[in-house]
Design an enzyme around this catalytic site. Sequence first.
Site, PDB file in Angstrom:
ATOM      1  N   ASP A  32       0.531  -1.210  -0.046  1.00 57.05           N
ATOM      2  CA  ASP A  32      -0.001  -0.417   0.377  1.00 57.05           C
ATOM      3  C   ASP A  32       0.935   0.992  -0.095  1.00 57.05           C
ATOM      4  O   ASP A  32       1.650   1.543   0.515  1.00 57.05           O
ATOM      5  CB  ASP A  32      -0.773  -0.121   1.427  1.00 57.05           C
ATOM      6  CG  ASP A  32      -2.011   0.765   1.093  1.00 57.05           C
ATOM      7  OD1 ASP A  32      -1.776   2.297   0.984  1.00 57.05           O
ATOM      8  OD2 ASP A  32      -3.030   0.450   1.227  1.00 57.05           O
ATOM      9  N   ASN A  88     -12.944  -3.553   3.190  1.00 59.31           N
ATOM     10  CA  ASN A  88     -14.002  -2.638   2.834  1.00 59.31           C
ATOM     11  C   ASN A  88     -14.792  -2.675   1.865  1.00 59.31           C
ATOM     12  O   ASN A  88     -14.358  -2.486   1.042  1.00 59.31           O
ATOM     13  CB  ASN A  88     -13.225  -0.542   3.030  1.00 59.31           C
ATOM     14  CG  ASN A  88     -12.235  -0.700   4.773  1.00 59.31           C
ATOM     15  OD1 ASN A  88     -12.791  -1.360   5.411  1.00 59.31           O
ATOM     16  ND2 ASN A  88     -11.257  -0.204   4.140  1.00 59.31           N
ATOM     17  N   GLN A  95     -14.702   2.192   2.108  1.00 66.02           N
ATOM     18  CA  GLN A  95     -13.652   1.806   0.268  1.00 66.02           C
ATOM     19  C   GLN A  95     -13.773   3.028  -0.248  1.00 66.02           C
ATOM     20  O   GLN A  95     -14.442   3.431  -0.554  1.00 66.02           O
ATOM     21  CB  GLN A  95     -14.671   0.395   0.277  1.00 66.02           C
ATOM     22  CG  GLN A  95     -13.836   0.049  -1.625  1.00 66.02           C
ATOM     23  CD  GLN A  95     -14.928  -0.567  -2.144  1.00 66.02           C
ATOM     24  OE1 GLN A  95     -16.250  -0.743  -2.019  1.00 66.02           O
ATOM     25  NE2 GLN A  95     -14.196  -1.489  -3.019  1.00 66.02           N
ATOM     26  N   HIS A 101     -10.430  -5.030  -2.851  1.00 68.40           N
ATOM     27  CA  HIS A 101      -9.421  -5.680  -2.163  1.00 68.40           C
ATOM     28  C   HIS A 101      -8.921  -6.209  -0.717  1.00 68.40           C
ATOM     29  O   HIS A 101     -10.392  -5.229   0.084  1.00 68.40           O
ATOM     30  CB  HIS A 101      -8.130  -4.657  -2.587  1.00 68.40           C
ATOM     31  CG  HIS A 101      -8.764  -3.645  -2.266  1.00 68.40           C
ATOM     32  ND1 HIS A 101      -9.936  -2.542  -2.685  1.00 68.40           N
ATOM     33  CD2 HIS A 101      -8.346  -2.868  -0.631  1.00 68.40           C
ATOM     34  CE1 HIS A 101     -10.067  -1.716  -1.953  1.00 68.40           C
ATOM     35  NE2 HIS A 101      -8.700  -1.928  -1.131  1.00 68.40           N
ATOM     36  N   HIS A 103      -7.288  -5.369   2.160  1.00 70.62           N
ATOM     37  CA  HIS A 103      -5.662  -5.851   3.257  1.00 70.62           C
ATOM     38  C   HIS A 103      -4.538  -6.550   4.363  1.00 70.62           C
ATOM     39  O   HIS A 103      -6.113  -6.889   5.140  1.00 70.62           O
ATOM     40  CB  HIS A 103      -6.541  -4.068   4.358  1.00 70.62           C
ATOM     41  CG  HIS A 103      -6.196  -3.104   3.400  1.00 70.62           C
ATOM     42  ND1 HIS A 103      -5.843  -1.382   3.072  1.00 70.62           N
ATOM     43  CD2 HIS A 103      -7.369  -3.084   3.070  1.00 70.62           C
ATOM     44  CE1 HIS A 103      -6.972  -0.853   2.704  1.00 70.62           C
ATOM     45  NE2 HIS A 103      -8.169  -1.093   2.434  1.00 70.62           N
TER      46      HIS A 103
HETATM   47  P1  5GP Z   1     -10.171   1.150   0.085  1.00 70.70           P
HETATM   48  O1  5GP Z   1     -10.447   2.447   1.365  1.00 70.70           O
HETATM   49  O2  5GP Z   1     -10.541   1.114  -0.964  1.00 70.70           O
HETATM   50  O3  5GP Z   1     -10.205  -0.221   1.234  1.00 70.70           O
HETATM   51  O4  5GP Z   1      -8.122   0.686   0.264  1.00 70.70           O
HETATM   52  C1  5GP Z   1      -7.764   1.200  -0.889  1.00 70.70           C
HETATM   53  C2  5GP Z   1      -6.355   1.691  -0.236  1.00 70.70           C
HETATM   54  O5  5GP Z   1      -5.034   1.707  -1.590  1.00 70.70           O
HETATM   55  C3  5GP Z   1      -5.753   2.651   1.078  1.00 70.70           C
HETATM   56  O6  5GP Z   1      -5.304   2.340   2.008  1.00 70.70           O
HETATM   57  C4  5GP Z   1      -4.911   2.975  -0.587  1.00 70.70           C
HETATM   58  O7  5GP Z   1      -3.296   3.622   0.409  1.00 70.70           O
HETATM   59  C5  5GP Z   1      -4.135   2.378  -1.082  1.00 70.70           C
HETATM   60  N1  5GP Z   1      -3.921   2.659  -2.159  1.00 70.70           N
HETATM   61  C6  5GP Z   1      -4.721   4.066  -3.368  1.00 70.70           C
HETATM   62  N2  5GP Z   1      -4.229   4.408  -4.453  1.00 70.70           N
HETATM   63  C7  5GP Z   1      -3.247   3.149  -4.341  1.00 70.70           C
HETATM   64  C8  5GP Z   1      -2.292   3.442  -5.738  1.00 70.70           C
HETATM   65  O8  5GP Z   1      -2.391   4.053  -6.408  1.00 70.70           O
HETATM   66  N3  5GP Z   1      -1.289   2.411  -5.031  1.00 70.70           N
HETATM   67  C9  5GP Z   1      -1.231   1.271  -4.167  1.00 70.70           C
HETATM   68  N4  5GP Z   1       0.108   0.949  -3.792  1.00 70.70           N
HETATM   69  N5  5GP Z   1      -2.005   1.717  -2.657  1.00 70.70           N
HETATM   70  C10 5GP Z   1      -2.937   2.729  -3.499  1.00 70.70           C
END
Ligand code: 5GP
Length: 136
Positions: A32, A88, A95, A101, A103
């Site tokens: 991440d 999420n 999300q 995805h 984590h």
């Molecule tokens: P969500 O909030 O949708 O469960 O998690 C999205 C996660 O993706 C966040 O923790 C954010 O830091 C990560 N993220 C978003 N865009 C990118 C990206 O372009 N590259 C990487 N490596 N992580 C990303």
Amino acid sequence: MKDSNCIFCKIANGEIPSNTIYEDDDFRVILDNGPATKGHALILPKEHYADLFELSDEAASKALIVAKKVSAQLKDKLNIDGLNVVQNNGETAGQTVKHFHIHLIPRYKNDGQHILWNPTEPSAEELVQIRDIING
Ligand code: 5GP
Ligand code: ZN
């Protein structure tokens, strides 16, 4: 199916570079870029599913095996004290990227993170009521 507007489709399929720590035919696991802790990883299916509700049974069954494998890798290589598995679905649930995805968040003593919730105190009747709605 891939979604040409989806950044995680592009990352999962290698069109955008990432810090990959695991890859197989169906998944890529990346670091991440806004990690909660050192080693915070994201399990990305190479196919596009917006969230858990859309996920195929096949991808669902494989995803937990990948989670198990990469968690062992994190435990083995980083001096972790614990690990949270977080997934999420929907903006209300936090999300931000609409490509399913998982984590994997390594935990370290005193890491300052709080990936927990505030327990509530429903009555026995309220629990029965919600059970019956779900089962009904
Ligand atoms: P969500 O909030 O949708 O469960 O998690 C999205 C996660 O993706 C966040 O923790 C954010 O830091 C990560 N993220 C978003 N865009 C990118 C990206 O372009 N590259 C990487 N490596 N992580 C990303
Ligand atoms: Zn996607």
